[in-house]
Design a protein around this motif. Structure first.
Motif, short mmCIF file in Angstrom:
data_model
loop_
_atom_site.label_atom_id
_atom_site.label_comp_id
_atom_site.label_asym_id
_atom_site.label_seq_id
_atom_site.Cartn_x
_atom_site.Cartn_y
_atom_site.Cartn_z
N VAL A 1 0.85 -1.19 0.00
CA VAL A 1 0.00 0.00 0.00
C VAL A 1 0.89 1.24 0.00
N LEU A 2 0.75 2.08 -1.01
CA LEU A 2 1.64 3.23 -1.17
C LEU A 2 1.29 4.38 -0.24
N ASN A 3 0.01 4.64 -0.08
CA ASN A 3 -0.41 5.77 0.75
C ASN A 3 -0.09 5.48 2.21
N PRO A 4 0.64 6.35 2.91
CA PRO A 4 1.05 6.05 4.28
C PRO A 4 -0.10 5.91 5.26
N ASP A 5 -1.18 6.68 5.08
CA ASP A 5 -2.33 6.56 5.98
C ASP A 5 -3.04 5.23 5.78
N LEU A 6 -3.23 4.85 4.51
CA LEU A 6 -3.88 3.58 4.23
C LEU A 6 -2.99 2.41 4.65
N GLN A 7 -1.69 2.58 4.48
CA GLN A 7 -0.75 1.53 4.90
C GLN A 7 -0.83 1.30 6.40
N ALA A 8 -0.96 2.39 7.17
CA ALA A 8 -1.07 2.26 8.62
C ALA A 8 -2.35 1.53 9.01
N LEU A 9 -3.45 1.82 8.31
CA LEU A 9 -4.70 1.11 8.57
C LEU A 9 -4.56 -0.37 8.24
N GLU A 10 -3.94 -0.66 7.10
CA GLU A 10 -3.76 -2.05 6.68
C GLU A 10 -2.91 -2.81 7.71
N GLN A 11 -1.86 -2.15 8.20
CA GLN A 11 -0.97 -2.78 9.17
C GLN A 11 -1.69 -3.03 10.50
N ALA A 12 -2.44 -2.04 10.96
CA ALA A 12 -3.10 -2.15 12.26
C ALA A 12 -4.17 -3.23 12.29
N HIS A 13 -4.80 -3.49 11.14
CA HIS A 13 -5.94 -4.42 11.11
C HIS A 13 -5.66 -5.63 10.22
N PHE A 14 -4.39 -5.91 9.99
CA PHE A 14 -4.01 -6.97 9.06
C PHE A 14 -4.57 -8.33 9.47
N GLN A 15 -4.40 -8.70 10.73
CA GLN A 15 -4.88 -10.01 11.19
C GLN A 15 -6.40 -10.10 11.14
N GLN A 16 -7.08 -9.00 11.43
CA GLN A 16 -8.54 -9.01 11.36
C GLN A 16 -9.02 -9.17 9.91
N LEU A 17 -8.31 -8.55 8.97
CA LEU A 17 -8.68 -8.70 7.57
C LEU A 17 -8.49 -10.15 7.11
N ILE A 18 -7.43 -10.79 7.58
CA ILE A 18 -7.23 -12.20 7.25
C ILE A 18 -8.38 -13.04 7.81
N ALA A 19 -8.80 -12.73 9.04
CA ALA A 19 -9.91 -13.48 9.65
C ALA A 19 -11.21 -13.26 8.87
N ILE A 20 -11.43 -12.03 8.40
CA ILE A 20 -12.62 -11.75 7.60
C ILE A 20 -12.57 -12.55 6.30
N ASN A 21 -11.39 -12.60 5.69
CA ASN A 21 -11.23 -13.37 4.46
C ASN A 21 -11.61 -14.83 4.68
N HIS A 22 -11.15 -15.41 5.79
CA HIS A 22 -11.51 -16.79 6.14
C HIS A 22 -13.02 -16.94 6.28
N SER A 23 -13.63 -16.00 6.99
CA SER A 23 -15.07 -16.10 7.26
C SER A 23 -15.89 -15.98 5.99
N VAL A 24 -15.49 -15.06 5.10
CA VAL A 24 -16.22 -14.90 3.84
C VAL A 24 -16.11 -16.17 3.00
N ALA A 25 -14.92 -16.79 3.02
CA ALA A 25 -14.74 -18.03 2.25
C ALA A 25 -15.65 -19.14 2.75
N LYS A 26 -16.00 -19.11 4.03
CA LYS A 26 -16.86 -20.14 4.61
C LYS A 26 -18.34 -19.80 4.51
N THR A 27 -18.66 -18.57 4.15
CA THR A 27 -20.05 -18.14 4.08
C THR A 27 -20.75 -18.78 2.88
N LYS A 28 -21.98 -19.22 3.08
CA LYS A 28 -22.75 -19.83 2.01
C LYS A 28 -23.56 -18.77 1.29
#
Length: 441
Positions: free
Chosen positions: A37-64
């Motif tokens: 992520v090039l934008n420093p503000d967006l990069q900070a958001l991505e870093q702070a919530h990285f593990q939560q985004l991975i968990a969301i990805n898992h949950s969406v993959a399991k959603t019917k």
């Protein structure tokens, strides 16, 4: 409960033509890395919530879902190409200069256009895909998430079948909620509550501002709706910071004009001066472009360096200012990451794929590196295509010369890719062509 067929979907037998990609897609844990992520503000958001985004990805993959849905960084892809596409569909991005958590993906349902209106098709995707994913997102993230909202970009199929022809196309539904509204609609228990929130959110269908109605066949009149996300950003964005301009914009005015001094309290405003008759504006020449290049030389060098690392800029042709039809253009040359096989012999098809699959996904990030105050009128993107060694020529250059204002509308999802190209000039090896993206599919 109504069956899928009664809702206007194609039957399951028809939908078997859409490949099931679950076994060949990227792992559910795949997620955009903060370092990308090039934008420093967006990069900070991505870093702070990285593990939560991975968990969301898992949950969406399991959603019917009623039909297969896959997160994807880019939408509108043919099902056969989705397996090799970037499946990281969760990312903090800029939308109208606001920080938004974007959820994007492809929904492999084919709606019958003869039975469902466009509004009904969009509503079906909203209910079947957006609402369930929004429940997952709001359950995993804090309600005081330091961004401005949550947005969805979901592509689905629309099929028209009558006695004379059978056509299947794509539609894209974009819904952007203000942060508070995202949590409010996830808790809403009735359509009137959801409709009230939708009416003040940003909604687009295939790039057109849209008044989605959850209960009617036809959409609402957009002009009567009060949208909560302004067309022009203001200073209320919670993700704004001084670092945004100083770090993410590489090409910006060298000497911005000083702010006008404030008038003393109680002073009467000066009477406007009569405008002097202005002489005819002189035509620009290449000398004007050269002067602009000298003015921004150090910043162009920085853009070239980052472009080579992030956007496949070629080293031998760094960004430069040129003259095109009496207007100054910022020219950038990129090397296409795709190689075209001998079977793809049409220059129109190669030009379309060069734009849709290579250049278009980069335009938002590239344009954000350029301050709107830098004085030029056009973007000139030259894409170098490598052809198969068996072809008569081994390479070609496809140029997309786009007005800045129209390109900004495109990256903000206000117009479609075709609308942008209709306002642009497309050249293949210096020869202008007319490019209709749907006709070359």
């Amino acid at each position: 409960m109504k069956s899928a067929r009664s809702l206007g979907f194609q039957s399951k037998k028809t939908l078997l033509a859409l490949p099931l990609l679950a076994f060949c897609a990227m792992p559910a844990s795949a997620q955009v890395s903060p370092s990308e992520v090039l934008n420093p503000d967006l990069q900070a958001l991505e870093q702070a919530h990285f593990q939560q985004l991975i968990a969301i990805n898992h949950s969406v993959a399991k959603t019917k879902f009623p039909f297969p849905f896959y997160l994807s960084r880019y939408v509108g892809l043919d099902p056969a190409k989705q397996a090799e596409a970037d499946t990281r569909g969760l990312e903090f991005v800029r939308f109208k200069d606001r920080a938004i958590l974007k959820v994007s993906g492809n929904y492999n349902a084919a709606y019958d256009t003869l039975r469902l209106t466009q509004n009904e098709r969009a509503t079906a995707t909203f209910r079947s895909v957006i609402l369930p994913i929004l429940q997952v997102v709001t359950a995993a993230l804090p309600e005081d998430l330091p961004c401005d909202g949550i947005g969805f970009e979901i592509a689905h199929h629309a099929r028209t079948n009558n006695r004379s022809y059978d056509f299947e196309g794509k539609e894209t539904l974009v819904v952007v909620f203000d942060r508070a509204d995202a949590w409010a609609i996830s808790r809403a228990s009735s359509d009137p509550e959801r409709q009230e929130i939708l009416n003040r959110s940003k909604v687009f269908v295939s790039g057109v501002d849209y008044g989605l109605s959850l209960t009617e066949r036809d959409p609402l009149n957009v002009e009567t709706l009060r949208r909560s996300i302004p067309a022009n950003p203001d200073a209320t964005s919670s993700a704004r910071s001084s670092a945004l301009t100083s770090h993410s914009v590489l090409l910006k005015p060298v000497n911005p004009p000083p702010a006008a001094p404030a008038a003393p309290a109680g002073a009467k405003p000066a009477a406007p001066r009569a405008a002097d008759p202005s002489p005819e504006t002189p035509r620009l020449t290449q000398a004007d472009a050269n002067r602009l290049e000298e003015k921004y030389q150090s910043q162009l060098s920085a853009l070239a360096k980052e472009g080579a690392a992030k956007f496949r800029f070629v080293a031998y042709a760094p960004p430069t200012f040129v003259l095109f039809h009496d207007q100054i253009a910022l020219e950038m040359t990129l090397k296409n990451s795709r190689q075209f096989a001998p079977a793809r012999g049409s220059i129109y098809k190669r030009a379309a794929e060069s734009f849709d699959l290579f250049l278009a996904p980069l335009l938002k990030d590239i344009s954000e590196r350029i301050s709107p105050d830098v004085e030029f009128e056009l973007f000139d993107f030259s894409v170098l295509n490598k052809l198969s060694p068996t072809a008569k020529e081994t390479s070609e250059a496809v140029e997309f010369i786009c007005p800045r204002a129209e390109l900004k509308k495109f990256v903000n999802a206000e117009i479609t890719n075709q609308q942008l190209l209709d306002q642009s000039v497309v050249l293949v090896n210096g020869v202008r062509i007319a490019l209709n993206l749907q006709l070359v599919e």
